[in-house]
Design a protein around this motif. Structure first.
Motif, PDB file in Angstrom:
ATOM      1  N   LEU A 146       0.830  -1.213   0.000  1.00 36.79           N
ATOM      2  CA  LEU A 146       0.000   0.000   0.000  1.00 36.79           C
ATOM      3  C   LEU A 146       0.857   1.253   0.000  1.00 36.79           C
ATOM      4  CD1 LEU A 146      -2.882  -0.977   2.440  1.00 36.79           C
ATOM      5  CD2 LEU A 146      -3.034  -0.654  -0.034  1.00 36.79           C
ATOM      6  N   ARG A 147       1.911   1.252   0.782  1.00 37.24           N
ATOM      7  CA  ARG A 147       2.806   2.417   0.810  1.00 37.24           C
ATOM      8  C   ARG A 147       3.455   2.640  -0.551  1.00 37.24           C
ATOM      9  NH1 ARG A 147       5.303   1.179   6.742  1.00 37.24           N
ATOM     10  NH2 ARG A 147       3.832   2.475   7.900  1.00 37.24           N
ATOM     11  N   GLN A 148       3.877   1.554  -1.194  1.00 38.90           N
ATOM     12  CA  GLN A 148       4.507   1.665  -2.507  1.00 38.90           C
ATOM     13  C   GLN A 148       3.502   2.198  -3.536  1.00 38.90           C
ATOM     14  OE1 GLN A 148       6.057  -2.032  -4.012  1.00 38.90           O
ATOM     15  NE2 GLN A 148       7.060  -1.064  -5.747  1.00 38.90           N
ATOM     16  N   ALA A 149       2.283   1.658  -3.533  1.00 41.14           N
ATOM     17  CA  ALA A 149       1.258   2.105  -4.481  1.00 41.14           C
ATOM     18  C   ALA A 149       0.895   3.568  -4.234  1.00 41.14           C
ATOM     19  CB  ALA A 149       0.023   1.221  -4.378  1.00 41.14           C
ATOM     20  N   ASP A 157      -0.605  10.018   0.203  1.00 41.17           N
ATOM     21  CA  ASP A 157      -0.310   9.317   1.444  1.00 41.17           C
ATOM     22  C   ASP A 157      -1.170   8.052   1.451  1.00 41.17           C
ATOM     23  OD1 ASP A 157      -2.886   9.883   3.142  1.00 41.17           O
ATOM     24  OD2 ASP A 157      -2.285  11.849   2.337  1.00 41.17           O
ATOM     25  N   VAL A 158      -0.825   7.109   2.329  1.00 38.84           N
ATOM     26  CA  VAL A 158      -1.521   5.821   2.360  1.00 38.84           C
ATOM     27  C   VAL A 158      -3.010   5.997   2.649  1.00 38.84           C
ATOM     28  CG1 VAL A 158      -1.671   3.583   3.554  1.00 38.84           C
ATOM     29  CG2 VAL A 158       0.560   4.543   2.992  1.00 38.84           C
ATOM     30  N   THR A 159      -3.347   6.873   3.585  1.00 40.85           N
ATOM     31  CA  THR A 159      -4.760   7.084   3.925  1.00 40.85           C
ATOM     32  C   THR A 159      -5.552   7.555   2.714  1.00 40.85           C
ATOM     33  OG1 THR A 159      -4.213   7.589   6.219  1.00 40.85           O
ATOM     34  CG2 THR A 159      -6.344   8.368   5.408  1.00 40.85           C
ATOM     35  N   SER A 160      -5.047   8.545   1.993  1.00 40.61           N
ATOM     36  CA  SER A 160      -5.748   9.056   0.816  1.00 40.61           C
ATOM     37  C   SER A 160      -5.863   7.988  -0.265  1.00 40.61           C
ATOM     38  CB  SER A 160      -5.025  10.276   0.250  1.00 40.61           C
ATOM     39  OG  SER A 160      -5.042  11.325   1.181  1.00 40.61           O
TER      40      SER A 160
END
Length: 103
Positions: A26-29, A36-39
């Motif tokens: 998820l962080r990479q994507a 950011d990961v949340t968005s």
């Protein structure tokens, strides 16, 4: 977003557990999308949720239409499900004398 438009506050929370590998993915994507990961997760999840709800609403409307006149939507089991036969029936409807020329 238009200048001066009110931005709703994000006050609701969602907690989830996932594997370290899942979080890394998820962080990479998110980084690839420059988010950011949340968005990233929120955007994908909300898009999918809208699709699911839209399809469900369309299905409910379709079922209500069928329920209002169910006999209109019942296929006659004596008629084979044959696209060529259906095309022939449509052709004869448009040209009733054409059936005589087929024989």
């Amino acid at each position: 977003m238009v200048w001066g438009e009110h931005i709703p506050l994000r006050t609701a929370r969602l907690h989830m557990r996932l594997t370290e590998e899942g979080l890394a993915l998820l962080r990479q994507a998110a980084a690839v999308q420059e988010q950011d990961v949340t968005s990233f997760v929120l955007g994908v999840a909300l898009d999918r949720a809208r699709d699911v709800v839209t399809r469900e609403n369309a299905l409910r409307v379709q079922m209500a239409v069928i329920a209002a006149d169910p006999l209109r939507y019942v296929r006659d089991p004596r008629v084979p499900d044959d696209p060529e036969l259906a095309a022939l029936v449509l052709a004869v409807r448009h040209d009733p004398d054409g059936l005589d020329r087929l024989g």
